[in-house]
Design an enzyme around this catalytic site. Structure first.
Site, PDB file in Angstrom:
ATOM      1  N   TRP A  98       0.803  -1.210   0.000  1.00  0.00           N
ATOM      2  CA  TRP A  98       0.000   0.000   0.000  1.00  0.00           C
ATOM      3  C   TRP A  98       0.847   1.277   0.000  1.00  0.00           C
ATOM      4  O   TRP A  98       0.820   2.051  -0.948  1.00  0.00           O
ATOM      5  CB  TRP A  98      -0.946  -0.017   1.207  1.00  0.00           C
ATOM      6  CG  TRP A  98      -1.614   1.286   1.506  1.00  0.00           C
ATOM      7  CD1 TRP A  98      -2.036   2.220   0.599  1.00  0.00           C
ATOM      8  CD2 TRP A  98      -1.938   1.811   2.790  1.00  0.00           C
ATOM      9  NE1 TRP A  98      -2.624   3.279   1.244  1.00  0.00           N
ATOM     10  CE2 TRP A  98      -2.568   3.066   2.593  1.00  0.00           C
ATOM     11  CE3 TRP A  98      -1.769   1.339   4.087  1.00  0.00           C
ATOM     12  CZ2 TRP A  98      -3.024   3.855   3.651  1.00  0.00           C
ATOM     13  CZ3 TRP A  98      -2.224   2.115   5.129  1.00  0.00           C
ATOM     14  CH2 TRP A  98      -2.839   3.365   4.912  1.00  0.00           C
ATOM     15  N   GLU A 103      10.790 -10.987   9.963  1.00  0.00           N
ATOM     16  CA  GLU A 103      10.321 -10.940  11.345  1.00  0.00           C
ATOM     17  C   GLU A 103       8.830 -11.253  11.425  1.00  0.00           C
ATOM     18  O   GLU A 103       8.383 -12.075  12.238  1.00  0.00           O
ATOM     19  CB  GLU A 103      10.570  -9.560  11.964  1.00  0.00           C
ATOM     20  CG  GLU A 103      10.020  -9.471  13.391  1.00  0.00           C
ATOM     21  CD  GLU A 103      10.181  -8.108  14.035  1.00  0.00           C
ATOM     22  OE1 GLU A 103       9.779  -7.982  15.215  1.00  0.00           O
ATOM     23  OE2 GLU A 103      10.672  -7.177  13.377  1.00  0.00           O
ATOM     24  N   SER A 124     -13.804  -4.505   0.558  1.00  0.00           N
ATOM     25  CA  SER A 124     -12.954  -3.945   1.614  1.00  0.00           C
ATOM     26  C   SER A 124     -13.727  -2.878   2.370  1.00  0.00           C
ATOM     27  O   SER A 124     -14.318  -1.981   1.758  1.00  0.00           O
ATOM     28  CB  SER A 124     -11.686  -3.338   1.008  1.00  0.00           C
ATOM     29  OG  SER A 124     -10.878  -2.740   2.007  1.00  0.00           O
ATOM     30  N   GLY A 129       3.212  -5.233   5.302  1.00  0.00           N
ATOM     31  CA  GLY A 129       4.013  -4.505   4.325  1.00  0.00           C
ATOM     32  C   GLY A 129       5.433  -4.410   4.839  1.00  0.00           C
ATOM     33  O   GLY A 129       5.719  -4.822   5.968  1.00  0.00           O
ATOM     34  N   TYR A 163      -2.926   2.426  -5.348  1.00  0.00           N
ATOM     35  CA  TYR A 163      -1.666   2.560  -4.615  1.00  0.00           C
ATOM     36  C   TYR A 163      -0.614   3.198  -5.513  1.00  0.00           C
ATOM     37  O   TYR A 163      -0.285   2.676  -6.583  1.00  0.00           O
ATOM     38  CB  TYR A 163      -1.175   1.199  -4.122  1.00  0.00           C
ATOM     39  CG  TYR A 163      -2.080   0.508  -3.121  1.00  0.00           C
ATOM     40  CD1 TYR A 163      -3.116   1.189  -2.478  1.00  0.00           C
ATOM     41  CD2 TYR A 163      -1.908  -0.832  -2.806  1.00  0.00           C
ATOM     42  CE1 TYR A 163      -3.942   0.550  -1.561  1.00  0.00           C
ATOM     43  CE2 TYR A 163      -2.732  -1.482  -1.887  1.00  0.00           C
ATOM     44  CZ  TYR A 163      -3.752  -0.780  -1.274  1.00  0.00           C
ATOM     45  OH  TYR A 163      -4.576  -1.413  -0.375  1.00  0.00           O
ATOM     46  N   PRO A 193      -2.426  -4.961  10.749  1.00  0.00           N
ATOM     47  CA  PRO A 193      -2.416  -5.768  11.976  1.00  0.00           C
ATOM     48  C   PRO A 193      -1.502  -5.203  13.055  1.00  0.00           C
ATOM     49  O   PRO A 193      -1.689  -5.493  14.236  1.00  0.00           O
ATOM     50  CB  PRO A 193      -1.927  -7.138  11.494  1.00  0.00           C
ATOM     51  CG  PRO A 193      -1.145  -6.856  10.251  1.00  0.00           C
ATOM     52  CD  PRO A 193      -1.858  -5.703   9.606  1.00  0.00           C
ATOM     53  N   GLN A 235       7.151   5.294  -1.291  1.00  0.00           N
ATOM     54  CA  GLN A 235       8.137   5.445  -0.220  1.00  0.00           C
ATOM     55  C   GLN A 235       9.441   4.698  -0.495  1.00  0.00           C
ATOM     56  O   GLN A 235      10.510   5.122  -0.083  1.00  0.00           O
ATOM     57  CB  GLN A 235       7.560   4.941   1.105  1.00  0.00           C
ATOM     58  CG  GLN A 235       6.558   5.857   1.757  1.00  0.00           C
ATOM     59  CD  GLN A 235       6.139   5.354   3.132  1.00  0.00           C
ATOM     60  OE1 GLN A 235       6.333   4.195   3.468  1.00  0.00           O
ATOM     61  NE2 GLN A 235       5.557   6.225   3.929  1.00  0.00           N
ATOM     62  N   ASP A 242      -1.145  -8.759  -2.091  1.00  0.00           N
ATOM     63  CA  ASP A 242      -2.287  -7.851  -2.166  1.00  0.00           C
ATOM     64  C   ASP A 242      -1.838  -6.453  -2.579  1.00  0.00           C
ATOM     65  O   ASP A 242      -0.883  -5.906  -2.021  1.00  0.00           O
ATOM     66  CB  ASP A 242      -2.988  -7.782  -0.810  1.00  0.00           C
ATOM     67  CG  ASP A 242      -4.189  -6.859  -0.844  1.00  0.00           C
ATOM     68  OD1 ASP A 242      -5.264  -7.311  -1.293  1.00  0.00           O
ATOM     69  OD2 ASP A 242      -4.055  -5.686  -0.445  1.00  0.00           O
ATOM     70  N   GLN A 251     -11.944  -7.096   3.351  1.00  0.00           N
ATOM     71  CA  GLN A 251     -10.619  -6.653   3.794  1.00  0.00           C
ATOM     72  C   GLN A 251     -10.766  -5.409   4.672  1.00  0.00           C
ATOM     73  O   GLN A 251     -10.874  -4.295   4.189  1.00  0.00           O
ATOM     74  CB  GLN A 251      -9.709  -6.344   2.600  1.00  0.00           C
ATOM     75  CG  GLN A 251      -8.284  -6.045   3.029  1.00  0.00           C
ATOM     76  CD  GLN A 251      -7.338  -5.842   1.863  1.00  0.00           C
ATOM     77  OE1 GLN A 251      -6.617  -4.851   1.798  1.00  0.00           O
ATOM     78  NE2 GLN A 251      -7.323  -6.779   0.929  1.00  0.00           N
TER      79      GLN A 251
END
Length: 328
Positions: A21, A293, A152, A284, A54, A207, A27, A49, A177
């Site tokens: 996203w 991680e 979504s 992301g 985006y 999350p 970025q 996804d 979503q």
């Protein structure tokens, strides 16, 4: 990696999915974005996804390049339609037939694929008859360009209406979503029960609450340089969590995560996966190590006393109001 069925369908998706996203095409530079996609593939993630909006379509192109050469049948590629794209003409947004059909074909081209596994209505469009929206989706399904349909941030009532139309049109409507995390639980009172009733799963975004649940934002301190809170788009999404009351309570999760042998990010991702209606948590990344991680949360089972301790730590700052699920 572990896998779950998406709704009542036969489609298996990875418990951790990779989303781009606020990163790819904006970025994060191309080389770093490709390194993150490779890290996701290496970690066993098969579900990716994205959305046409985006980075104003650039994110889809970056993802398409990153997945080029992979066995298509081994991937689940999701994208979305609704928000304005392109130069912003009168039909460059919404869920009208013209925009859906044109957006779907453009997304397929950018992603470098003949079909997407899941095509999602990025929000609910009150200006277009739902019959028109689902009729266009049905045509894409029948043409083999879309395998499953999702939405979504739809309300329980909207999901129920969509499910009735999907049954009438005989198309597989399988997912919603929403934003969902320890702090933002607005789907629990109404959306989850409606989804369970209609055979939909949740594929949840944010999350880790845009990074707040990693513990990197400290009460009384400015956000770290280069963090989500310093990005114009990210800052709007995260500002509700950036107050000292929330951040002080989030800090209490650090010892709970440590006792469970998890990082705070892993605890947050594992927490959403404890909900049986959640099929996958979207993560992301701006660096490959973040992917490595987060995937360690797959398959983690959290004990009831730990879940209770999380609720106690965050008591008073958890948002559960179902009316906060809404579309423009």
């Amino acid at each position: 990696m572990e896998f779950r069925r998406l709704g009542r369908s036969g489609l298996n998706i990875s418990e951790i999915s990779y989303g781009n996203w606020l990163t790819h095409g904006s970025q994060v530079e191309e080389e770093q974005a490709q390194a993150c996609i490779k890290a996701a593939l290496d970690a066993g993630i098969t579900t990716f996804d994205t959305a046409d909006v985006y980075a104003n379509t650039a994110a889809e192109s970056v993802l398409g390049r990153g997945l080029k050469g992979q066995r298509r049948e081994s991937l689940e590629i999701f994208t979305k339609v609704f928000w304005p794209t392109g130069p912003g003409g009168p039909n460059d947004k919404g869920l009208g037939r013209k925009h859906i059909m044109e957006s779907a074909h453009a997304s397929l081209k950018r992603l470098g694929t003949d079909y997407v596994d899941l095509y999602q209505a990025h929000r609910f469009d009150r200006t277009v008859p739902l019959e028109e929206t689902f009729g266009a989706f049905a045509d894409l399904v029948h043409q083999g360009k879309v395998l499953y349909i999702g939405v979504s941030e739809w309300t329980a009532e909207q999901i129920t209406q969509g499910a009735a139309l999907a049954r009438e049109l005989k198309i597989p409507f399988v997912s919603n979503q929403p934003q969902y995390n320890m702090l933002w639980r607005v789907i629990e009172p109404q959306v989850v029960p409606a989804s369970e009733r209609e055979g939909l799963s949740q594929i949840v975004w944010s999350p880790i609450a845009q990074g707040v649940l990693t513990g990197k934002y400290k009460p009384g301190q400015a956000p770290p340089a280069g963090s989500r809170a310093t990005d114009e788009n990210g800052a709007r999404m995260i500002e509700r969590f950036l107050n000292d009351d929330v951040l002080t309570r989030v800090a209490k999760l650090e010892s709970l995560a440590a006792d469970a042998g998890l990082s705070m990010a892993q605890l947050a991702v594992a927490w959403v996966l404890q909900n049986p209606n959640v099929a996958s948590a979207i993560v992301g990344a701006s660096r490959p190590e973040q992917v490595h991680e987060n995937v360690k949360a797959a398959g983690v089972k959290l004990e009831a006393d730990l879940l209770a301790a999380v609720d106690e730590a965050l008591d008073g700052v958890i948002e559960r109001d179902p009316t906060l699920t809404r579309s423009p």
